[in-house]
Write a protein that holds these residues in place. Structure first.
Motif, mmCIF file in Angstrom:
data_model
loop_
_atom_site.group_PDB
_atom_site.id
_atom_site.type_symbol
_atom_site.label_atom_id
_atom_site.label_comp_id
_atom_site.label_asym_id
_atom_site.label_seq_id
_atom_site.Cartn_x
_atom_site.Cartn_y
_atom_site.Cartn_z
ATOM 1 N N MET A 1 35.781 -2.982 -31.688
ATOM 2 C CA MET A 1 34.930 -4.473 -31.054
ATOM 3 C C MET A 1 34.359 -3.540 -29.472
ATOM 4 S SD MET A 1 38.230 -6.492 -29.380
ATOM 5 C CE MET A 1 37.445 -7.360 -28.377
ATOM 6 N N VAL A 2 33.432 -4.257 -28.953
ATOM 7 C CA VAL A 2 32.833 -3.715 -27.860
ATOM 8 C C VAL A 2 33.637 -3.839 -26.771
ATOM 9 C CG1 VAL A 2 30.990 -3.996 -26.275
ATOM 10 C CG2 VAL A 2 30.478 -4.711 -28.733
ATOM 11 N N ARG A 3 33.986 -2.612 -26.048
ATOM 12 C CA ARG A 3 34.864 -2.638 -24.940
ATOM 13 C C ARG A 3 34.481 -3.598 -23.641
ATOM 14 N NH1 ARG A 3 35.608 3.969 -24.591
ATOM 15 N NH2 ARG A 3 36.793 4.039 -26.605
ATOM 16 N N LEU A 314 33.225 2.839 -40.019
ATOM 17 C CA LEU A 314 33.266 2.229 -38.751
ATOM 18 C C LEU A 314 33.340 0.451 -39.135
ATOM 19 C CD1 LEU A 314 30.931 3.927 -36.413
ATOM 20 C CD2 LEU A 314 33.265 4.402 -36.720
ATOM 21 N N GLY A 315 33.254 0.061 -40.382
ATOM 22 C CA GLY A 315 33.548 -1.277 -40.855
ATOM 23 C C GLY A 315 32.134 -2.044 -40.496
ATOM 24 N N PHE A 316 31.115 -1.272 -40.299
ATOM 25 C CA PHE A 316 30.144 -1.982 -40.419
ATOM 26 C C PHE A 316 29.370 -2.652 -41.935
ATOM 27 C CE2 PHE A 316 27.695 -1.661 -35.884
ATOM 28 C CZ PHE A 316 28.865 -0.925 -35.406
ATOM 29 N N GLY A 317 29.150 -3.764 -41.987
ATOM 30 C CA GLY A 317 28.859 -4.465 -43.428
ATOM 31 C C GLY A 317 27.234 -4.451 -43.396
ATOM 32 N N LEU A 318 26.743 -3.558 -44.212
ATOM 33 C CA LEU A 318 25.407 -3.704 -44.579
ATOM 34 C C LEU A 318 25.103 -4.739 -45.251
ATOM 35 C CD1 LEU A 318 22.573 -2.101 -44.127
ATOM 36 C CD2 LEU A 318 23.039 -1.148 -46.752
ATOM 37 N N VAL A 319 23.958 -5.507 -44.923
ATOM 38 C CA VAL A 319 23.685 -6.843 -45.578
ATOM 39 C C VAL A 319 23.169 -6.339 -47.248
ATOM 40 C CG1 VAL A 319 21.731 -8.574 -45.981
ATOM 41 C CG2 VAL A 319 22.612 -8.127 -43.496
ATOM 42 N N ARG A 320 23.860 -7.303 -48.041
ATOM 43 C CA ARG A 320 23.508 -6.834 -49.378
ATOM 44 C C ARG A 320 22.221 -7.561 -49.845
ATOM 45 N NH1 ARG A 320 29.456 -7.878 -52.453
ATOM 46 N NH2 ARG A 320 30.785 -6.353 -51.143
ATOM 47 N N ASN A 350 22.245 5.322 -24.530
ATOM 48 C CA ASN A 350 21.220 5.737 -25.057
ATOM 49 C C ASN A 350 20.869 5.573 -26.508
ATOM 50 O OD1 ASN A 350 20.021 6.145 -22.600
ATOM 51 N ND2 ASN A 350 19.676 8.271 -22.368
ATOM 52 N N VAL A 351 21.408 4.956 -27.310
ATOM 53 C CA VAL A 351 21.084 4.765 -28.573
ATOM 54 C C VAL A 351 20.154 3.330 -28.578
ATOM 55 C CG1 VAL A 351 22.075 4.219 -30.902
ATOM 56 C CG2 VAL A 351 23.191 6.092 -29.434
ATOM 57 N N VAL A 352 19.070 3.649 -29.113
ATOM 58 C CA VAL A 352 18.078 2.457 -29.269
ATOM 59 C C VAL A 352 18.100 1.635 -30.378
ATOM 60 C CG1 VAL A 352 15.723 1.470 -28.802
ATOM 61 C CG2 VAL A 352 16.620 3.492 -27.370
ATOM 62 N N CYS A 353 18.767 0.494 -30.492
ATOM 63 C CA CYS A 353 18.554 -0.237 -31.699
ATOM 64 C C CYS A 353 18.415 -1.822 -31.374
ATOM 65 C CB CYS A 353 19.901 -0.355 -32.572
ATOM 66 S SG CYS A 353 21.351 -1.057 -31.690
ATOM 67 N N SER A 354 18.432 -2.679 -32.321
ATOM 68 C CA SER A 354 17.977 -4.152 -32.031
ATOM 69 C C SER A 354 18.829 -5.255 -32.792
ATOM 70 C CB SER A 354 16.568 -4.390 -32.278
ATOM 71 O OG SER A 354 16.355 -4.246 -33.433
ATOM 72 N N SER A 355 18.669 -6.274 -32.356
ATOM 73 C CA SER A 355 19.209 -7.680 -32.750
ATOM 74 C C SER A 355 18.425 -8.802 -33.218
ATOM 75 C CB SER A 355 20.554 -7.979 -31.968
ATOM 76 O OG SER A 355 20.976 -9.229 -32.459
ATOM 77 N N ARG A 356 18.396 -9.090 -34.597
ATOM 78 C CA ARG A 356 17.407 -10.240 -34.890
ATOM 79 C C ARG A 356 18.139 -10.952 -35.835
ATOM 80 N NH1 ARG A 356 15.130 -8.347 -31.164
ATOM 81 N NH2 ARG A 356 12.819 -7.838 -30.754
ATOM 82 N N ALA A 376 24.583 9.759 -32.951
ATOM 83 C CA ALA A 376 24.580 8.433 -32.798
ATOM 84 C C ALA A 376 25.693 7.595 -33.199
ATOM 85 C CB ALA A 376 23.269 7.691 -33.578
ATOM 86 N N VAL A 377 26.138 7.991 -34.329
ATOM 87 C CA VAL A 377 27.383 7.249 -34.835
ATOM 88 C C VAL A 377 28.566 7.534 -33.996
ATOM 89 C CG1 VAL A 377 28.943 7.391 -36.675
ATOM 90 C CG2 VAL A 377 26.601 7.431 -37.329
ATOM 91 N N GLU A 378 28.752 8.695 -33.534
ATOM 92 C CA GLU A 378 29.741 9.003 -32.388
ATOM 93 C C GLU A 378 29.670 8.132 -31.285
ATOM 94 O OE1 GLU A 378 29.811 13.196 -31.599
ATOM 95 O OE2 GLU A 378 29.896 13.770 -33.703
ATOM 96 N N ARG A 379 28.488 8.037 -30.853
ATOM 97 C CA ARG A 379 28.343 7.166 -29.635
ATOM 98 C C ARG A 379 28.590 5.618 -30.279
ATOM 99 N NH1 ARG A 379 22.644 9.105 -26.906
ATOM 100 N NH2 ARG A 379 22.803 11.545 -27.405
ATOM 101 N N ILE A 380 28.341 5.178 -31.176
ATOM 102 C CA ILE A 380 28.803 3.971 -31.777
ATOM 103 C C ILE A 380 30.171 3.826 -31.731
ATOM 104 C CG2 ILE A 380 28.591 2.398 -33.686
ATOM 105 C CD1 ILE A 380 25.598 3.634 -34.388
ATOM 106 N N GLU A 381 31.041 4.785 -32.272
ATOM 107 C CA GLU A 381 32.297 4.665 -32.414
ATOM 108 C C GLU A 381 32.911 4.644 -30.934
ATOM 109 O OE1 GLU A 381 35.642 6.970 -34.962
ATOM 110 O OE2 GLU A 381 33.820 8.027 -34.618
ATOM 111 N N ARG A 382 32.422 5.302 -30.107
ATOM 112 C CA ARG A 382 32.888 5.158 -28.802
ATOM 113 C C ARG A 382 32.782 3.825 -28.166
ATOM 114 N NH1 ARG A 382 29.221 9.407 -25.631
ATOM 115 N NH2 ARG A 382 30.083 10.550 -27.367
ATOM 116 N N VAL A 383 31.705 3.176 -28.483
ATOM 117 C CA VAL A 383 31.507 1.860 -27.755
ATOM 118 C C VAL A 383 32.136 0.956 -28.613
ATOM 119 C CG1 VAL A 383 29.422 2.576 -26.514
ATOM 120 C CG2 VAL A 383 29.415 1.457 -28.551
ATOM 121 N N MET A 384 32.395 1.107 -29.769
ATOM 122 C CA MET A 384 32.820 0.140 -30.828
ATOM 123 C C MET A 384 34.423 0.169 -30.873
ATOM 124 S SD MET A 384 30.504 -2.000 -31.373
ATOM 125 C CE MET A 384 30.943 -2.870 -32.811
ATOM 126 N N GLY A 385 34.819 0.966 -30.240
ATOM 127 C CA GLY A 385 36.494 1.325 -30.273
ATOM 128 C C GLY A 385 37.173 0.436 -29.419
#
Length: 385
Positions: A1-3, A314-320, A350-356, A376-385
């Motif tokens: 989860m986000v810290r 990391l448990g991210f579920g890609l939309v099927r 400094n990882v640029v993504c988006s939400s819609r 990028a995945v390493e940084r994602i793991e860092r903030v989602m830990g």
């Protein structure tokens, strides 16, 4: 989860020092260097008055030629537009629709492909939408049967996006084109999320009109794009804007006859945005030099596969999505975590993504380096830990 917020603050300065990893080419992308250099050169030409008008006029020709080559259509069917909404308004207002006619579209369309059609209700034309399938209440996908079932004897237009900006679902253009031909329905396609990512050749699947913006996957200037109108449809559209640049008499400005060009130049009713045309011409030509869209799409799929595999750990579920229904937008379910919070937290790294639409979206480019994806995945793991 986000810290928690306190942890975010501790990382803020650290994150700002990290190199930028851009994974949002489905949004506003960084301007490609070829476009930036072309715009700077054009600006200098205007500043010093070194043939700037000829540079601009030549760029309009180059945009149309390059766009036609990319779409594999005749150059006389292509025009420059400033954005998708611009092109869709040209079609929606130019069509000779009668009271009681119906326009069919998807319930969860991007606003640029909704409002131009919704406003046609002012002339008694009805906009009908079909819902398709949802994913936990969020937009997901639609089928050809969803479209068929929504068609009535009064349906005149089908207006949909090739790739849905929320879930990343990619429609079957061949199947939709066949339905439209069977029912004599005008097929209008918003291809902002597909041109520059996957091959899109409108004449092969029978699209009557296609519009795209230039600042996403093509990495062109904001305020640039192009419109394709089939020769069949062009003769059925009224001109909604008029001005001197669309008239055959050119610079004979005292000749006020209404005699527009018979091809897509009629949609260039007046002076176009100079720097946008110059920049778009450069990036389109650069894109074509990189190779066929089919080859670039294969390269991007390799990048996507690498990212999807790493994020799955990391448990991210890609939309099927159905097989063959994926393009450049990778949408993920984030469970109980607000995807907007993820975007903010990753932005601090400094990882640029988006939400819609309730999804977290990643959209690497075919030029994105695999090492950058790993970082990028390493940084994602860092903030989602």
């Amino acid at each position: 989860m986000v810290r928690k917020k306190a942890k975010k603050e501790e990382r803020k300065d650290e994150g700002s020092e990290l190199p930028l990893i851009f994974l949002n080419y489905c949004g506003v992308a960084p301007l490609h260097g070829s476009g930036a250099r072309a715009i700077a050169s054009c600006a200098s030409a205007f500043e010093n008055w070194q043939g700037p008008l000829s540079v601009y006029q030549d760029s309009v020709i180059r945009v149309r030629n390059a766009a036609a080559k990319l779409l594999q259509v005749p150059v006389n069917t292509v025009a420059f537009v400033q954005n998708s909404a611009h092109g869709l308004n040209v079609i929606a207002h130019g069509l000779r629709l009668n009271e009681g006619d119906e326009i069919l579209s998807y319930r969860f369309e991007y606003p640029s492909n909704h409002y131009p059609w919704a406003i046609q209700e002012l002339r008694g034309v009805r906009l009908t939408t079909f819902k398709g399938q949802v994913n936990g209440g969020r937009p997901h996908l639609f089928t050809v049967d969803d479209v068929r079932e929504a068609i009535t004897p009064r349906t005149r237009v089908l207006a949909v996006s090739h790739v849905q900006f929320t879930s990343g679902f990619t429609a079957s253009l061949e199947a939709l084109g066949e339905v439209c031909r069977e029912r004599d329905i005008v097929f209008v396609l918003d291809a902002a999320q597909s041109v520059g990512v996957i091959p899109v050749h409108p004449s092969q699947f029978g699209a009557d009109a296609l519009v795209t913006s230039g600042w996403k996957w093509l990495r062109g200037p904001v305020g640039s794009g192009f419109l394709y109108v089939s020769e069949r449809l062009m003769g059925e559209l009224d001109d909604i804007w008029v001005g001197p640049d669309m008239m055959q008499q050119g610079e004979n400005y005292l000749d006020h006859r209404i005699q527009p060009f018979s091809d897509a130049r009629r949609y260039h009713f007046s002076t176009l945005p100079v720097f946008s045309t110059v920049g778009l011409a450069a990036v389109l030509e650069d894109h074509l030099r990189q190779g066929e869209d089919r080859v670039l799409w294969e390269r991007l799929q390799q990048r996507q596969g690498h990212l999807i595999e790493r994020l799955a750990r990391l448990g991210f579920g890609l939309v099927r999505l159905p097989e063959g229904a994926r393009a450049g937008v990778l949408s993920f379910n984030t469970g109980k975590v607000d995807p907007r919070a993820c975007v903010t937290a990753l932005g601090e790294q400094n990882v640029v993504c988006s939400s819609r639409g309730g999804y977290l979206r990643f959209a690497p480019h075919h030029d994105t380096k695999v090492d950058d994806l790993d970082e990028a995945v390493e940084r994602i793991e860092r903030v989602m830990g």
